[in-house]
Design a protein around this motif. Structure first.
Motif, PDB file in Angstrom:
ATOM      1  N   LEU A   1       0.821  -1.211   0.000  1.00  0.00           N
ATOM      2  CA  LEU A   1       0.000   0.000   0.000  1.00  0.00           C
ATOM      3  C   LEU A   1       0.857   1.264   0.000  1.00  0.00           C
ATOM      4  N   ALA A   2       1.996   1.231   0.674  1.00  0.00           N
ATOM      5  CA  ALA A   2       2.904   2.380   0.674  1.00  0.00           C
ATOM      6  C   ALA A   2       3.427   2.653  -0.727  1.00  0.00           C
ATOM      7  N   VAL A   3       3.796   1.597  -1.432  1.00  0.00           N
ATOM      8  CA  VAL A   3       4.277   1.761  -2.808  1.00  0.00           C
ATOM      9  C   VAL A   3       3.138   2.227  -3.711  1.00  0.00           C
ATOM     10  N   ALA A   4       1.958   1.670  -3.528  1.00  0.00           N
ATOM     11  CA  ALA A   4       0.803   2.076  -4.342  1.00  0.00           C
ATOM     12  C   ALA A   4       0.460   3.545  -4.101  1.00  0.00           C
ATOM     13  N   PHE A   5       0.541   3.982  -2.861  1.00  0.00           N
ATOM     14  CA  PHE A   5       0.289   5.381  -2.530  1.00  0.00           C
ATOM     15  C   PHE A   5       1.284   6.280  -3.250  1.00  0.00           C
ATOM     16  N   THR A   6       2.542   5.896  -3.260  1.00  0.00           N
ATOM     17  CA  THR A   6       3.571   6.701  -3.912  1.00  0.00           C
ATOM     18  C   THR A   6       3.349   6.758  -5.418  1.00  0.00           C
ATOM     19  N   VAL A   7       3.007   5.634  -6.020  1.00  0.00           N
ATOM     20  CA  VAL A   7       2.737   5.615  -7.464  1.00  0.00           C
ATOM     21  C   VAL A   7       1.515   6.469  -7.784  1.00  0.00           C
TER      22      VAL A   7
ATOM     23  N   GLY B   1      13.354  10.790  -8.496  1.00  0.00           N
ATOM     24  CA  GLY B   1      14.158  10.677  -7.272  1.00  0.00           C
ATOM     25  C   GLY B   1      13.393  10.894  -5.972  1.00  0.00           C
ATOM     26  N   PRO B   2      12.751  12.053  -5.796  1.00  0.00           N
ATOM     27  CA  PRO B   2      12.024  12.274  -4.545  1.00  0.00           C
ATOM     28  C   PRO B   2      10.894  11.269  -4.316  1.00  0.00           C
ATOM     29  N   LEU B   3      10.235  10.873  -5.386  1.00  0.00           N
ATOM     30  CA  LEU B   3       9.142   9.918  -5.241  1.00  0.00           C
ATOM     31  C   LEU B   3       9.656   8.536  -4.868  1.00  0.00           C
ATOM     32  N   VAL B   4      10.788   8.137  -5.434  1.00  0.00           N
ATOM     33  CA  VAL B   4      11.387   6.851  -5.063  1.00  0.00           C
ATOM     34  C   VAL B   4      11.813   6.877  -3.599  1.00  0.00           C
ATOM     35  N   ARG B   5      12.414   7.986  -3.164  1.00  0.00           N
ATOM     36  CA  ARG B   5      12.813   8.105  -1.751  1.00  0.00           C
ATOM     37  C   ARG B   5      11.602   8.041  -0.838  1.00  0.00           C
ATOM     38  N   LEU B   6      10.524   8.722  -1.209  1.00  0.00           N
ATOM     39  CA  LEU B   6       9.305   8.675  -0.401  1.00  0.00           C
ATOM     40  C   LEU B   6       8.766   7.252  -0.321  1.00  0.00           C
ATOM     41  N   GLY B   7       8.719   6.576  -1.452  1.00  0.00           N
ATOM     42  CA  GLY B   7       8.238   5.188  -1.469  1.00  0.00           C
ATOM     43  C   GLY B   7       9.090   4.270  -0.613  1.00  0.00           C
ATOM     44  N   LEU B   8      10.406   4.437  -0.689  1.00  0.00           N
ATOM     45  CA  LEU B   8      11.297   3.609   0.126  1.00  0.00           C
ATOM     46  C   LEU B   8      11.145   3.909   1.615  1.00  0.00           C
ATOM     47  N   LEU B   9      11.024   5.185   1.943  1.00  0.00           N
ATOM     48  CA  LEU B   9      10.864   5.548   3.354  1.00  0.00           C
ATOM     49  C   LEU B   9       9.549   5.028   3.930  1.00  0.00           C
ATOM     50  N   LEU B  10       8.507   5.014   3.120  1.00  0.00           N
ATOM     51  CA  LEU B  10       7.219   4.516   3.601  1.00  0.00           C
ATOM     52  C   LEU B  10       7.166   2.989   3.639  1.00  0.00           C
ATOM     53  N   ALA B  11       7.826   2.331   2.701  1.00  0.00           N
ATOM     54  CA  ALA B  11       7.733   0.874   2.605  1.00  0.00           C
ATOM     55  C   ALA B  11       8.769   0.147   3.453  1.00  0.00           C
ATOM     56  N   ALA B  12       9.882   0.779   3.763  1.00  0.00           N
ATOM     57  CA  ALA B  12      10.965   0.091   4.478  1.00  0.00           C
ATOM     58  C   ALA B  12      10.562  -0.424   5.866  1.00  0.00           C
ATOM     59  N   PRO B  13       9.910   0.370   6.722  1.00  0.00           N
ATOM     60  CA  PRO B  13       9.555  -0.168   8.041  1.00  0.00           C
ATOM     61  C   PRO B  13       8.658  -1.405   7.996  1.00  0.00           C
TER      62      PRO B  13
ATOM     63  N   ALA C   1       5.460  22.712   4.140  1.00  0.00           N
ATOM     64  CA  ALA C   1       5.370  23.584   2.977  1.00  0.00           C
ATOM     65  C   ALA C   1       6.082  23.005   1.760  1.00  0.00           C
ATOM     66  N   SER C   2       6.515  21.757   1.834  1.00  0.00           N
ATOM     67  CA  SER C   2       7.250  21.160   0.720  1.00  0.00           C
ATOM     68  C   SER C   2       6.608  19.838   0.301  1.00  0.00           C
ATOM     69  N   PHE C   3       7.259  19.188  -0.625  1.00  0.00           N
ATOM     70  CA  PHE C   3       6.817  17.889  -1.135  1.00  0.00           C
ATOM     71  C   PHE C   3       6.666  16.860  -0.018  1.00  0.00           C
ATOM     72  N   TRP C   4       7.457  16.974   1.030  1.00  0.00           N
ATOM     73  CA  TRP C   4       7.475  15.962   2.089  1.00  0.00           C
ATOM     74  C   TRP C   4       6.218  15.977   2.943  1.00  0.00           C
ATOM     75  N   LEU C   5       5.327  16.916   2.701  1.00  0.00           N
ATOM     76  CA  LEU C   5       4.018  16.873   3.345  1.00  0.00           C
ATOM     77  C   LEU C   5       3.288  15.575   2.999  1.00  0.00           C
ATOM     78  N   LEU C   6       3.597  15.009   1.838  1.00  0.00           N
ATOM     79  CA  LEU C   6       2.969  13.756   1.430  1.00  0.00           C
ATOM     80  C   LEU C   6       3.284  12.625   2.398  1.00  0.00           C
ATOM     81  N   SER C   7       4.423  12.726   3.106  1.00  0.00           N
ATOM     82  CA  SER C   7       4.743  11.680   4.078  1.00  0.00           C
ATOM     83  C   SER C   7       3.779  11.713   5.261  1.00  0.00           C
ATOM     84  N   VAL C   8       3.155  12.858   5.507  1.00  0.00           N
ATOM     85  CA  VAL C   8       2.123  12.917   6.546  1.00  0.00           C
ATOM     86  C   VAL C   8       0.839  12.271   6.036  1.00  0.00           C
TER      87      VAL C   8
END
Length: 152
Positions: free
Chosen positions: A14-20, A62-74, A106-113
């Motif tokens: 689901l983390a990867v699907a969310f990122t895609v 790049g940023p999207l791959v990092r977000l996907g990895l950060l969400l899916a790794a745990p 205020a940046s792209f990383w809001l998506l991690s929330v």
């Protein structure tokens, strides 16, 4: 324990699907400059990108791959380790990622929330279930097949 492992794998998928899913959404979904002025002015975006472009076009992969990895790794680590304490570390990691996204609201990383907060709640349920299954398997009742008190 197989159900706990499966739950962790589902959360990782689901983390990867969310990122895609967010990769194909327009930048105006998260960009404050798009919502205020209608012009994309964010650090890290490609030149010529507009508010109507997809995130992968405006930011690159790049940023999207990092977000996907950060969400899916745990969840992946928790699924592979299958230790109760690793499950709780996965919950802490996802909560930390959510707070980091909130700090960078205020940046792209809001998506991690947007992904991390619901994932943290689901991970909390999975970790609690993992602890419950572990306690049930380690209890004297499960090893004797009956009551916890020995019969004379």
């Amino acid at each position: 324990m197989a159900k706990v492992r499966a739950a962790w794998w589902v959360l990782a998928v689901l983390a990867v699907a969310f990122t895609v899913w967010f990769a194909v959404e327009p930048v105006s979904l998260w960009s404050l400059s798009c919502s205020k002025g209608g012009v994309l002015y964010e650090p890290g975006t490609r030149s010529g990108a507009t508010c109507d472009d997809s995130m992968v076009h405006a930011l690159g992969a790049g940023p999207l791959v990092r977000l996907g990895l950060l969400l899916a790794a745990p969840p992946v680590v928790a699924a592979l380790a299958m230790r109760w304490w690793v499950s709780w570390l996965a919950v802490i990691a996802l909560a930390g990622l959510s707070f980091a996204g909130l700090a960078n609201w205020a940046s792209f990383w809001l998506l991690s929330v947007l992904a991390g907060a619901p994932m943290t709640l689901v991970a909390l349920i999975i970790a609690a279930a993992h602890l419950g299954v572990k306690a049930r398997l380690d209890s004297p009742r499960s090893s004797t097949g009956g009551s916890a008190t020995p019969r004379p």
